[in-house]
Enzyme design. Sequence first.
Site, PDB file in Angstrom:
ATOM      1  N   HIS A   1      27.571   2.051  -6.918  1.00 33.94           N
ATOM      2  CA  HIS A   1      25.985   2.286  -7.256  1.00 33.94           C
ATOM      3  C   HIS A   1      25.795   3.808  -6.855  1.00 33.94           C
ATOM      4  CE1 HIS A   1      24.919  -1.793  -8.007  1.00 33.94           C
ATOM      5  NE2 HIS A   1      25.580  -2.297  -7.435  1.00 33.94           N
TER       6      HIS A   1
ATOM      7  N   ARG B   1      -4.728   9.264  -1.454  1.00 35.24           N
ATOM      8  CA  ARG B   1      -5.058   9.066  -2.765  1.00 35.24           C
ATOM      9  C   ARG B   1      -4.046   8.953  -3.418  1.00 35.24           C
ATOM     10  NH1 ARG B   1      -7.953  13.109  -3.462  1.00 35.24           N
ATOM     11  NH2 ARG B   1      -6.836  14.277  -4.798  1.00 35.24           N
TER      12      ARG B   1
ATOM     13  N   ASP C   1      12.594  -0.059   1.245  1.00 37.02           N
ATOM     14  CA  ASP C   1      11.939   1.090   2.050  1.00 37.02           C
ATOM     15  C   ASP C   1      13.044   2.253   2.650  1.00 37.02           C
ATOM     16  OD1 ASP C   1       9.118   1.099   1.370  1.00 37.02           O
ATOM     17  OD2 ASP C   1       9.033  -0.413   2.813  1.00 37.02           O
TER      18      ASP C   1
ATOM     19  N   LYS D   1     -17.669   7.501   8.394  1.00 40.06           N
ATOM     20  CA  LYS D   1     -18.048   6.042   8.904  1.00 40.06           C
ATOM     21  C   LYS D   1     -16.819   5.357   9.197  1.00 40.06           C
ATOM     22  CE  LYS D   1     -20.397   2.001   6.779  1.00 40.06           C
ATOM     23  NZ  LYS D   1     -20.922   1.485   5.598  1.00 40.06           N
TER      24      LYS D   1
ATOM     25  N   LYS E   1       3.300   2.005   2.660  1.00 35.93           N
ATOM     26  CA  LYS E   1       3.724   2.180   4.224  1.00 35.93           C
ATOM     27  C   LYS E   1       5.084   3.060   4.238  1.00 35.93           C
ATOM     28  CE  LYS E   1       3.566  -1.753   6.305  1.00 35.93           C
ATOM     29  NZ  LYS E   1       3.526  -2.595   5.125  1.00 35.93           N
TER      30      LYS E   1
ATOM     31  N   ILE F   1       0.718 -13.691  10.819  1.00 34.64           N
ATOM     32  CA  ILE F   1       0.978 -14.351  12.233  1.00 34.64           C
ATOM     33  C   ILE F   1       2.442 -13.699  12.345  1.00 34.64           C
ATOM     34  CG2 ILE F   1       1.963 -16.635  11.076  1.00 34.64           C
ATOM     35  CD1 ILE F   1       1.145 -17.706  13.529  1.00 34.64           C
TER      36      ILE F   1
ATOM     37  N   CYS G   1      28.401  -0.889 -11.812  1.00 32.00           N
ATOM     38  CA  CYS G   1      28.632  -2.269 -11.317  1.00 32.00           C
ATOM     39  C   CYS G   1      28.887  -3.115 -12.389  1.00 32.00           C
ATOM     40  CB  CYS G   1      27.817  -2.599 -10.306  1.00 32.00           C
ATOM     41  SG  CYS G   1      28.316  -3.784  -9.034  1.00 32.00           S
TER      42      CYS G   1
ATOM     43  N   LEU H   1       0.794  -1.218  -0.197  1.00 33.98           N
ATOM     44  CA  LEU H   1      -0.031   0.038  -0.048  1.00 33.98           C
ATOM     45  C   LEU H   1       0.906   1.210   0.117  1.00 33.98           C
ATOM     46  CD1 LEU H   1      -3.011  -0.865   2.420  1.00 33.98           C
ATOM     47  CD2 LEU H   1      -2.945  -0.736   0.026  1.00 33.98           C
TER      48      LEU H   1
ATOM     49  N   GLN I   1      31.939  -3.563 -15.391  1.00 33.64           N
ATOM     50  CA  GLN I   1      32.603  -4.704 -15.622  1.00 33.64           C
ATOM     51  C   GLN I   1      32.687  -5.093 -16.931  1.00 33.64           C
ATOM     52  OE1 GLN I   1      31.456  -7.353 -12.552  1.00 33.64           O
ATOM     53  NE2 GLN I   1      31.939  -6.013 -10.867  1.00 33.64           N
TER      54      GLN I   1
ATOM     55  N   GLU J   1      23.310   5.494  -7.683  1.00 32.33           N
ATOM     56  CA  GLU J   1      21.759   5.677  -7.418  1.00 32.33           C
ATOM     57  C   GLU J   1      21.402   5.556  -6.086  1.00 32.33           C
ATOM     58  OE1 GLU J   1      22.190   1.099  -8.385  1.00 32.33           O
ATOM     59  OE2 GLU J   1      23.151   2.907  -8.764  1.00 32.33           O
TER      60      GLU J   1
END
Length: 539
Positions: free
Chosen positions: A507, A238, A71, A222, A17, A147, A380, A15, A384, A509
């Site tokens: 890297h 949204r 994340d 609601k 997070k 769980i 990377c 979603l 090479q 980025e």
Amino acid sequence: MTKFIFVTGGVLSSLGKGIAAASIGAILESMGYTVSLQKFDPYLNVDPGTMSPYQHGEVYVTDDGAETDLDLGHYERFTSSHSTKDHNQTAGKIYNSVLTKERKGVYLGKTVQVIPHVTDEIKLSIKKVVDGVDISICEIGGTVGDIESLPFLEAIRQFGLEHDPQDVLYIHLTYVPYIKTAGELKSKPTQHSVKQLREIGIQPSIILARTERPLPQSIKDKIALFCNVRHECVVEARDVENIYFVPLMFAEQGLDQLVCRHLGLKKCKPNLKKWYELKEKIENPKDIVKIGIVGKYTEYKDSYKSLIEALHHAGFINRLDVQLEWIDSSMFEKDESKLKILDEVDGVLVPGGFGSRGIEGMIKAIGYARENKIPFFGICLGMQLTCVEFARNVAGLVDANSTEFDEEPPYKIIYKLRELVGVEELGGNMRLGSYPCEIQTKDSFVYKAYKKEVIHERHRHRYEFNMEFRPILEEKGLRFTGISPDGKFVEVVEIKDHPWFLGCQFHPEFKSKPLTSHPLFRDFVKASYENRKKRGSKK
């Protein structure tokens, strides 16, 4: 005294997070607060380093060499927070720590249980990263009801009891689906998700309702009624055109004021001017530029999450709409005539990766970009293979290769790190984290980008350039413009007689941000756009 925000998710995964947590962090930073963001993942792997990109997406690497959840990339892109190995905790890491303590006798012979030993370990991990931080934002991975995430939810429930109510805030991100046949938005999944959370003992104070369509006030009321929150605390999350609009969307609904009120924060005036300026750039590009990404995980874009974002960041600063063309390198192995597809893009990028699939196709693509003066960026593995391609087709070292793909090639252009430094243990055969690089000449693409003689960038690889071949490749025109301070590692290679042709072992980025594009990506996209303008009549 540090204050804590816990972000949980319900109904289903993916979603956003991480983006929600990062956006909250961005808003709080704009108020003048220091923030730290932490991710708890419920899977039993110690870290995602050994997980397939198809399973987990990108592995994000921190300066201290931790292989973490993607994340954490959002956290660092949206805020100035600095992530370390302690900012990503997994169930595997937590249980491993508990069991190690048990073997050492730390628990003095007690029966080791989830409560209190595992939950205590989780709480210790939360507190480990808060020194000097005003607000710590902790994202709990997974979905309420799974769980695997129960120990983490129990730990943050206890955390709320052990701290002043004004120091702990629970925010729950949930989903409000639109049922097309009924023509209605449905709040029932959100009600059930919050019900499960409350059964655990956690009452969220703010609900972020992820939705494709605007939420009418009746739905918000609601949700508020059935989920036991104030009606203004139901905030619409949204879908937006660009993830960097999320902080603005939240602030425009007053999320910043809700957080301030709950946590008793005094500085409550966000300054989001830079984010509004960024939004204006994103919405009003002067032109487009097409970048061809030649790789092997092209069907699963999360494998290249930071790379994609870095290219878009470069587009923002150049006021360009970067359009990505995903090209599976294996097609070139079957039919070289398909290399002509590279004429339809303005720049070619070969990213990092592991394994032999599609390698020969990448080498052919690199050669085509070199010969046809198409701006090229190899990262990377891409760097090479740049060396291998040059060795084969320019230096005349036929069948040159990397020992990753051929254990005994005639010319070992690239070989394992452990062969170079004499490390045999499995855990020591990757170069991970931030390393320095000395730029060898100011007359280079890399110096023109950074304007520095020493740079620091993050690595994640186990193969290195074989310095034995430097003289012959240098003689043929390959420039070694970035070298490690000890002279052991090649970090950057370039070709001078080219509009823009660069390969780097690191890297870049991982250090790009939307408000401050990484210099290499910035210059690569700029060169690609110059190529587009030059060949405009042919496109």
